[in-house]
Write a protein that holds these residues in place. Structure first.
Motif, PDB file in Angstrom:
ATOM      1  N   MET A 235       0.829  -1.210   0.000  1.00 47.62           N
ATOM      2  CA  MET A 235       0.000   0.000   0.000  1.00 47.62           C
ATOM      3  C   MET A 235       0.864   1.261   0.000  1.00 47.62           C
ATOM      4  O   MET A 235       0.444   2.319   0.464  1.00 47.62           O
ATOM      5  N   ALA A 236       2.088   1.164  -0.504  1.00 47.65           N
ATOM      6  CA  ALA A 236       3.051   2.269  -0.386  1.00 47.65           C
ATOM      7  C   ALA A 236       3.433   2.863  -1.739  1.00 47.65           C
ATOM      8  O   ALA A 236       4.390   3.633  -1.813  1.00 47.65           O
ATOM      9  N   ALA A 237       2.710   2.514  -2.806  1.00 43.81           N
ATOM     10  CA  ALA A 237       3.017   3.092  -4.111  1.00 43.81           C
ATOM     11  C   ALA A 237       2.777   4.601  -4.068  1.00 43.81           C
ATOM     12  O   ALA A 237       1.662   5.052  -3.817  1.00 43.81           O
ATOM     13  N   GLY A 238       3.848   5.373  -4.274  1.00 44.92           N
ATOM     14  CA  GLY A 238       3.722   6.824  -4.241  1.00 44.92           C
ATOM     15  C   GLY A 238       4.455   7.479  -3.097  1.00 44.92           C
ATOM     16  O   GLY A 238       4.418   8.703  -2.951  1.00 44.92           O
ATOM     17  N   GLU A 239       5.179   6.693  -2.282  1.00 43.33           N
ATOM     18  CA  GLU A 239       5.919   7.287  -1.169  1.00 43.33           C
ATOM     19  C   GLU A 239       7.211   7.924  -1.687  1.00 43.33           C
ATOM     20  O   GLU A 239       8.328   7.454  -1.420  1.00 43.33           O
ATOM     21  N   LEU A 240       7.055   9.016  -2.428  1.00 43.03           N
ATOM     22  CA  LEU A 240       8.187   9.669  -3.073  1.00 43.03           C
ATOM     23  C   LEU A 240       9.095  10.394  -2.086  1.00 43.03           C
ATOM     24  O   LEU A 240      10.171  10.855  -2.468  1.00 43.03           O
ATOM     25  N   GLY A 241       8.663  10.509  -0.844  1.00 41.40           N
ATOM     26  CA  GLY A 241       9.513  11.125   0.160  1.00 41.40           C
ATOM     27  C   GLY A 241      10.806  10.354   0.379  1.00 41.40           C
ATOM     28  O   GLY A 241      11.780  10.899   0.893  1.00 41.40           O
ATOM     29  N   TYR A 242      10.838   9.083  -0.050  1.00 39.73           N
ATOM     30  CA  TYR A 242      12.029   8.253   0.112  1.00 39.73           C
ATOM     31  C   TYR A 242      12.893   8.213  -1.154  1.00 39.73           C
ATOM     32  O   TYR A 242      13.861   7.463  -1.227  1.00 39.73           O
ATOM     33  N   TYR A 243      12.531   9.027  -2.129  1.00 35.65           N
ATOM     34  CA  TYR A 243      13.275   9.109  -3.382  1.00 35.65           C
ATOM     35  C   TYR A 243      14.735   9.463  -3.114  1.00 35.65           C
ATOM     36  O   TYR A 243      15.040  10.345  -2.314  1.00 35.65           O
ATOM     37  N   LYS A 264      13.042  14.911   3.716  1.00 36.38           N
ATOM     38  CA  LYS A 264      13.845  15.677   4.668  1.00 36.38           C
ATOM     39  C   LYS A 264      14.606  16.786   3.952  1.00 36.38           C
ATOM     40  O   LYS A 264      14.709  17.916   4.442  1.00 36.38           O
ATOM     41  N   GLU A 265      15.096  16.471   2.753  1.00 32.19           N
ATOM     42  CA  GLU A 265      15.859  17.453   1.979  1.00 32.19           C
ATOM     43  C   GLU A 265      15.009  18.665   1.609  1.00 32.19           C
ATOM     44  O   GLU A 265      15.385  19.804   1.862  1.00 32.19           O
ATOM     45  N   ILE A 266      13.840  18.436   1.031  1.00 31.99           N
ATOM     46  CA  ILE A 266      13.068  19.578   0.511  1.00 31.99           C
ATOM     47  C   ILE A 266      12.157  20.211   1.562  1.00 31.99           C
ATOM     48  O   ILE A 266      11.628  21.297   1.335  1.00 31.99           O
ATOM     49  N   CYS A 267      11.983  19.544   2.697  1.00 31.61           N
ATOM     50  CA  CYS A 267      11.114  20.101   3.736  1.00 31.61           C
ATOM     51  C   CYS A 267      11.889  20.709   4.899  1.00 31.61           C
ATOM     52  O   CYS A 267      11.327  21.490   5.657  1.00 31.61           O
ATOM     53  N   ASN A 268      13.168  20.337   5.046  1.00 29.57           N
ATOM     54  CA  ASN A 268      13.934  20.825   6.198  1.00 29.57           C
ATOM     55  C   ASN A 268      15.322  21.329   5.830  1.00 29.57           C
ATOM     56  O   ASN A 268      15.678  22.473   6.103  1.00 29.57           O
ATOM     57  N   ASP A 269      16.115  20.472   5.172  1.00 27.31           N
ATOM     58  CA  ASP A 269      17.530  20.768   4.979  1.00 27.31           C
ATOM     59  C   ASP A 269      17.770  22.030   4.157  1.00 27.31           C
ATOM     60  O   ASP A 269      18.655  22.822   4.471  1.00 27.31           O
ATOM     61  N   ILE A 270      17.001  22.225   3.099  1.00 28.51           N
ATOM     62  CA  ILE A 270      17.198  23.406   2.256  1.00 28.51           C
ATOM     63  C   ILE A 270      16.925  24.669   3.055  1.00 28.51           C
ATOM     64  O   ILE A 270      17.639  25.669   2.939  1.00 28.51           O
ATOM     65  N   LYS A 300      15.388  25.920  -5.922  1.00 32.90           N
ATOM     66  CA  LYS A 300      15.996  24.605  -5.735  1.00 32.90           C
ATOM     67  C   LYS A 300      14.924  23.569  -5.380  1.00 32.90           C
ATOM     68  O   LYS A 300      14.916  22.445  -5.908  1.00 32.90           O
ATOM     69  N   ILE A 301      14.000  23.940  -4.509  1.00 37.46           N
ATOM     70  CA  ILE A 301      12.907  23.040  -4.125  1.00 37.46           C
ATOM     71  C   ILE A 301      12.056  22.684  -5.335  1.00 37.46           C
ATOM     72  O   ILE A 301      11.745  21.511  -5.588  1.00 37.46           O
TER      73      ILE A 301
END
Length: 385
Positions: A235-243, A264-270, A300-301
């Motif tokens: 049921m995890a098709a689309g979990e692009l946060g782990y890309y 984490k990269e696009i929501c926090n680190d940048i 960048k985001i």
């Protein structure tokens, strides 16, 4: 209410007839027979069972010899209600709807997860209780759908709440709802519900191949392919946060990251690299003020998101990409940037639009999901008599 599983031909015919009446108020038996390719006796018998149990009703007369219209059938939309709720770490928001899917009342509450699991459950109960208090006392609630930021097909839900509240893993929402309200609870991923909502009443009504992407506190997607919701084995098709963008960014001793590396990269680190621990809303405000560092971070985001969209489109060949969550991020300028990148990568470029329903999308999708379950139960009422 006892839960049934309508599997025999008669039950499925009743369900098809019920949905046709719902979509075509005032339809006749003759027209039902023609559209569903059912015999007149089969239609008559099934309609009679639905009428006897108060599920549909009729008006007019059957005497057509003088040019009168045949009896017309209507769906009893207030036979039951359904409730739909989106439960997120900062807020719980819900609505109560009739069987036509019209949301009659809305409620929401803020959540402070620092106050623990009890806070989350209390706010959820407050929304449900407030919605239930506004309904007609004589009408029961038949189902409650709850959208959560989780992989709902697993025992370990991999729930975003667990990032803030480790003890949340011990909570069984289905059991909580059943014990407190004696009603069936349907727990679904929040992004999946948003996609269903957009397909039902939003910008995706005409399309059979859609990608819905939610960006805000997290990043995830869900897709409809050839008219069917793509779920995947877990049921995890689309979990692009782990890309993962490249293997160089993966350290040998890295553990599995939750939220995902890309999320984490696009929501926090940048944000942190551009000068502070800013929220997305703050970053947007700085962009509007002309802050060059904020503009660079936003670009960048957007470019990172565009690459992920392009790779997903290459795999699924979607005709429409819907950008939701904090969709105000996707200004016309940012949409142009995304489209430009897609045109350079994808042989078939989909339409890219922002969500039409906005924050209402998951609740509307939950109503649709609850109604699908409710209708299957409703057509079985005749068996319980």
């Amino acid at each position: 209410m006892k839960i049934y599983n309508p599997t025999d031909i008669g039950d499925r015919n009743k369900l098809s007839i019920l949905r046709l009446i719902k979509e075509n108020d005032g339809i006749s038996r003759q027209e039902i027979s023609r559209r569903l390719h059912l015999s007149a006796p089969a239609v008559s018998n099934n309609v009679s069972a639905l009428i006897e149990n108060g599920i549909v009703y009729e008006n007019g007369c059957d005497d057509t010899s003088l040019g009168r219209k045949p009896k017309q059938l209507s769906y009893k939309g207030d036979l039951y209600y359904v409730i739909s709720v989106e439960l997120m770490p900062q807020k719980v928001r819900g609505g109560i709807a009739d069987l036509y899917g019209d949301i009659l009342f809305w409620e929401e509450r803020d959540i402070d997860v620092k106050n623990g699991v009890a806070e989350v459950l209390n706010r959820l109960d407050e929304v449900i209780d407030s919605l239930a208090a506004k309904k007609d006392d004589s009408v029961e609630i038949i189902a409650i759908a709850i959208g959560v930021p989780a992989l709902t097909g697993q025992n370990d839900l991999n729930d975003l709440f667990s990032t803030y509240l480790p003890e949340w893993k011990n909570i069984d929402l289905k059991e909580h709802i059943l014990e407190k309200y004696r009603v069936k609870a349907i727990i679904v991923n929040d992004v999946e519900l948003a996609l269903i909502g957009e397909r039902e009443k939003g910008v995706g009504k005409e399309q059979a191949n859609i990608i819905y992407i939610k960006y805000g506190a997290g990043f995830a997607a869900r897709a409809i392919v050839d008219g069917y919701l793509l779920k995947g084995h877990n049921m995890a098709a689309g979990e692009l946060g782990y890309y993962l963008e490249d293997v160089e960014s993966l350290e040998e001793d890295d553990d599995f990251v939750c939220p995902g590396r890309f999320e984490k990269e696009i929501c926090n680190d940048i944000f942190e690299r551009c000068g502070g621990n800013y929220s997305l809303k703050n970053l947007m405000q700085r962009v509007e003020m002309g802050d060059e560092q904020a503009k660079s971070a936003m670009k960048k985001i957007i470019r990172k998101i565009a690459v992920v969209i392009a790779n997903t489109v290459l795999m699924l060949n979607s005709e429409l990409v819907i950008l939701g969550g904090m969709s105000e991020v996707f200004t016309e300028e940012n949409l142009k940037e995304i489209r430009k990148i897609l045109e350079k990568i994808c042989p078939f470029v989909p339409e890219v639009v922002t969500s039409e329903l906005g924050v209402d999308a998951p609740v509307i999708g939950g109503v649709k999901t609850a109604l699908d379950y409710a209708e299957e139960q409703i057509v079985m009422l005749w068996k319980s008599q």
